[in-house]
Write a protein that holds these residues in place. Structure first.
Motif, mmCIF file in Angstrom:
data_model
loop_
_atom_site.group_PDB
_atom_site.id
_atom_site.type_symbol
_atom_site.label_atom_id
_atom_site.label_comp_id
_atom_site.label_asym_id
_atom_site.label_seq_id
_atom_site.Cartn_x
_atom_site.Cartn_y
_atom_site.Cartn_z
ATOM 1 N N LYS A 38 21.071 -31.968 4.024
ATOM 2 C CA LYS A 38 22.183 -31.337 4.274
ATOM 3 C C LYS A 38 22.334 -29.871 3.555
ATOM 4 N N GLN A 39 21.865 -29.998 2.779
ATOM 5 C CA GLN A 39 22.141 -28.415 1.858
ATOM 6 C C GLN A 39 21.379 -26.979 3.321
ATOM 7 N N GLU A 40 20.111 -27.738 4.011
ATOM 8 C CA GLU A 40 20.476 -26.470 5.066
ATOM 9 C C GLU A 40 21.505 -26.686 6.245
ATOM 10 N N THR A 41 21.867 -27.724 6.227
ATOM 11 C CA THR A 41 23.220 -27.623 7.090
ATOM 12 C C THR A 41 24.459 -26.493 6.607
ATOM 13 N N SER A 42 24.336 -26.848 5.371
ATOM 14 C CA SER A 42 25.165 -25.750 4.466
ATOM 15 C C SER A 42 25.086 -24.351 4.559
ATOM 16 N N LEU A 43 23.931 -24.314 4.486
ATOM 17 C CA LEU A 43 23.285 -22.652 4.768
ATOM 18 C C LEU A 43 23.845 -22.214 6.645
ATOM 19 N N GLN A 44 23.306 -23.515 7.495
ATOM 20 C CA GLN A 44 23.648 -22.508 8.687
ATOM 21 C C GLN A 44 24.694 -22.154 9.072
ATOM 22 N N SER A 45 26.007 -23.579 8.297
ATOM 23 C CA SER A 45 27.225 -23.364 8.298
ATOM 24 C C SER A 45 27.682 -21.760 7.673
ATOM 25 N N THR A 46 27.132 -21.914 6.357
ATOM 26 C CA THR A 46 27.152 -20.202 6.263
ATOM 27 C C THR A 46 27.220 -19.147 6.711
ATOM 28 N N ALA A 47 25.916 -18.909 7.114
ATOM 29 C CA ALA A 47 25.081 -18.399 8.097
ATOM 30 C C ALA A 47 26.490 -17.567 9.467
ATOM 31 N N ASP A 48 26.726 -19.336 9.678
ATOM 32 C CA ASP A 48 26.976 -18.293 11.136
ATOM 33 C C ASP A 48 28.381 -18.206 10.737
ATOM 34 N N THR A 49 28.867 -18.462 9.666
ATOM 35 C CA THR A 49 30.521 -18.077 9.089
ATOM 36 C C THR A 49 30.140 -16.360 8.552
ATOM 37 N N VAL A 50 29.250 -16.000 8.550
ATOM 38 C CA VAL A 50 28.684 -14.707 8.294
ATOM 39 C C VAL A 50 28.565 -13.820 9.645
ATOM 40 N N ALA A 51 27.911 -14.526 10.360
ATOM 41 C CA ALA A 51 27.897 -13.763 11.891
ATOM 42 C C ALA A 51 28.869 -14.000 12.688
ATOM 43 N N SER A 52 29.923 -14.775 12.353
ATOM 44 C CA SER A 52 31.115 -14.531 13.175
ATOM 45 C C SER A 52 32.048 -13.314 12.343
ATOM 46 N N LEU A 53 32.078 -13.054 11.248
ATOM 47 C CA LEU A 53 32.266 -11.447 10.243
ATOM 48 C C LEU A 53 31.729 -10.785 10.991
ATOM 49 N N THR A 54 30.898 -10.309 11.244
ATOM 50 C CA THR A 54 29.971 -8.626 11.911
ATOM 51 C C THR A 54 30.452 -8.602 12.928
ATOM 52 N N GLN A 55 30.891 -9.522 14.286
ATOM 53 C CA GLN A 55 31.289 -8.959 15.875
ATOM 54 C C GLN A 55 31.896 -8.020 16.455
ATOM 55 N N TYR A 146 25.443 -11.627 16.916
ATOM 56 C CA TYR A 146 25.818 -10.020 18.216
ATOM 57 C C TYR A 146 26.750 -9.781 17.626
ATOM 58 N N SER A 147 26.928 -8.493 19.012
ATOM 59 C CA SER A 147 28.390 -7.845 18.728
ATOM 60 C C SER A 147 29.939 -8.364 19.361
ATOM 61 N N THR A 148 29.944 -8.046 20.367
ATOM 62 C CA THR A 148 31.250 -8.379 21.518
ATOM 63 C C THR A 148 30.817 -8.564 22.439
ATOM 64 N N ASP A 149 29.971 -6.816 22.525
ATOM 65 C CA ASP A 149 29.510 -7.464 24.236
ATOM 66 C C ASP A 149 27.773 -7.530 24.822
ATOM 67 N N GLY A 150 27.772 -8.303 23.152
ATOM 68 C CA GLY A 150 26.492 -9.394 22.824
ATOM 69 C C GLY A 150 24.908 -8.457 22.451
ATOM 70 N N THR A 151 25.423 -7.780 21.987
ATOM 71 C CA THR A 151 24.270 -6.457 21.051
ATOM 72 C C THR A 151 24.517 -6.966 19.830
ATOM 73 N N LEU A 152 22.753 -7.312 19.682
ATOM 74 C CA LEU A 152 21.822 -7.943 18.229
ATOM 75 C C LEU A 152 21.927 -6.632 17.454
ATOM 76 N N LEU A 153 23.124 -7.210 16.393
ATOM 77 C CA LEU A 153 23.736 -6.356 15.534
ATOM 78 C C LEU A 153 22.959 -6.204 14.373
ATOM 79 N N CYS A 154 22.278 -7.596 14.067
ATOM 80 C CA CYS A 154 21.797 -8.254 12.450
ATOM 81 C C CYS A 154 21.445 -9.094 12.248
ATOM 82 N N ILE A 155 20.898 -9.678 11.017
ATOM 83 C CA ILE A 155 20.408 -10.841 11.164
ATOM 84 C C ILE A 155 21.113 -11.414 9.475
ATOM 85 N N VAL A 156 21.148 -12.324 9.024
ATOM 86 C CA VAL A 156 21.979 -13.339 8.709
ATOM 87 C C VAL A 156 21.368 -13.979 7.876
#
Length: 482
Positions: A38-55, A146-156
């Motif tokens: 359950k915590q891994e799912t929560s962490l994955q959700s947090t990481a995906d949310t932050v990754a969406s902010l960086t695009q 990843y950025s909008t053009d598919g370039t790897l920006l960072c790791i969350v």
């Protein structure tokens, strides 16, 4: 003392304790894995949310310089209660959500294997890499941004302390342990009562058995137990005790009767012999008293033989020599042995026999004894100038043999007692001088040893009839001339 109660109590407590420990370990293992997932799912959700902010950013520098982004990153971390780090594409930390100004983790790097795993899979669990980065055990998930053009920006990297997860599962485990201890305590308190209730019947039977061994044959154990096995055991014990008591009563009566029957002739013999020796009885009278002594001696001998015979038939497993023989012929031969006695009392026999021959399957010598005892009894209590009727009848593969006299009869209240050893009716005491009181007992034992029945029908002053059954021989050779 190693009693059944203690063994059962110890066994039940050990089983309960072992079950509690195994259940606790299984519960902890399952719940810990469930909480981790359950915590891994929560962490994955947090990481995906932050990754969406960086695009919407073009570089890590632009993210670092954008104050609003850093505030949003801090808010996302606070809302999920997970630590969040942003790393460059080579794994170096450049931003921490927990400290928008500065952080001790900035400048540290993830291991190359972890970076390669993240970039190749898009997201991955990196508990080991996060543990090295934070210097403490962590549960961590990383996602590539990843950025909008598919370039790897960072790791969350989203993570939490393993100790926090352990505290969550530990609290639940402590609650389980407390509940289990409460159940164990209740069981510990209830077990003595339940076990004692189960073992009480055994203790009652043990106490009753000790009383039985010390001569208290009237002791019985209570019944009505809810436990079916204990109820059956209690009933069986009571039946055994009743049988022992009945046997002891019969033994005491038997000894008393034997003592009584032996005492009279022995006293008579001793008295007359003393009279001859001391001269009280004159020489010319000694022949008379010697005949009396001989008579009493013969009666003692007959009594002894009857007792031995009755003991043999009364024991279980009496051996019978079963053969097919003609009961009509046996009756005729037995009647002839009483010819002398019958002439004295002018008694005649009426033989009403079915067929010329009538074969039965039984022990011939034993049935001869039955006939002898019944005919002897009939002659003994018949009036002078009377008749004895002996009849055989076939019915339903059984042969009914009847011996009927027209003598003094038996009182109705004595009919059930005539089969008892040494029993004599009041009416017979004046006539049965030679009787031992064992003849009818022997008859009944022999008939019952054959698995058959004997009955008595009698009217006082009119006569008595004895009827017993025998199995018809399988071959129907009772027909005349067969």
């Amino acid at each position: 003392m190693n009693t059944t109660f203690r063994r059962q109590l110890t066994l039940m407590l050990c089983i309960l304790l072992a079950a509690t420990i195994l259940l606790g370990l299984a519960f902890w293992f399952v719940f810990d894995r469930y909480a981790a997932r359950k915590q891994e799912t929560s962490l994955q959700s947090t990481a995906d949310t932050v990754a969406s902010l960086t695009q919407f950013y073009s570089s890590t520098l632009s993210m670092y310089l954008d104050w609003d982004f850093r505030l949003n990153l801090s808010a996302a971390s606070g809302a999920s209660k997970n630590d969040v780090l942003l790393c460059t594409t080579d794994g170096q930390v450049f931003l921490c959500a927990q400290d928008v100004q500065d952080c001790e983790h900035i400048g540290k790097k993830l291991g190359a294997p972890a970076v390669e795993k993240i970039t190749s899979q898009g997201s991955a669990s990196i508990d080991g890499a996060a543990t090295l980065l934070y210097g403490e055990k962590r549960l961590a998930v990383a996602s590539a941004a990843y950025s909008t053009d598919g370039t790897l920006l960072c790791i969350v990297v989203a993570s939490m302390k393993r100790a926090d997860l352990s505290a969550l599962t530990g609290g639940t485990l402590r609650l389980f342990i407390l509940t289990a201890l409460a159940v164990f305590l209740v069981a510990l308190l209830a077990m003595p009562y339940l076990t004692r209730r189960e073992t009480k019947p055994i203790k009652d039977m043990a106490a009753a058995a000790r009383q039985l061994a010390h001569g208290n044959l009237s002791v019985r154990v209570p019944t009505g137990y809810q436990n079916e096995e204990m109820e059956e055991l209690a009933v069986a014990f009571n039946n055994m005790a009743a049988s022992v008591q009945n046997s002891e009563t019969i033994r005491q009566e038997f000894v008393a009767n034997v003592s009584h029957e032996l005492k009279t002739p022995m006293t008579t013999i001793a008295g007359y012999l003393d009279g001859m020796l001391d001269g009280t009885i004159p020489v010319e009278m000694q022949d008379k008293y010697l005949n009396i002594i001989l008579f009493e001696t013969e009666r003692l001998n007959k009594l002894t033989k009857s007792l031995l015979e009755l003991n043999k038939f009364g024991s279980h497993g009496t051996m019978l020599d079963i053969t097919d023989f003609d009961i009509n012929h046996t009756i005729r031969m037995t009647v002839q042995t009483f010819e002398g006695r019958c002439m004295e009392k002018r008694i005649t026999f009426n033989l009403i026999l079915t067929g010329e021959k009538l074969f039965v399957s039984a022990d011939m010598s034993k049935i001869e004894q039955v006939l002898y005892n019944l005919i002897d009894n009939a002659i003994k209590f018949s009036h002078t100038d009377s008749a004895i009727t002996i009849e055989t009848t076939e019915k339903n593969d059984k042969i009914f043999v009847s011996v009927k006299d027209t003598g003094i009869g038996i009182p109705s209240d004595s009919i059930k007692k005539i089969w008892e050893r040494f029993y004599k009716t009041d009416l017979s005491r004046g006539k049965d001088k030679k009787g031992t009181g064992l003849g009818l007992s022997i008859v009944k034992e022999i008939v019952q040893a054959h698995g058959e029945n004997i009955n008595c029908i009698s009217t006082e002053g009119v006569g008595t009839e004895f009827i017993f059954t025998l199995p018809l021989a399988k071959k129907l050779s009772h027909q005349a001339g067969s």
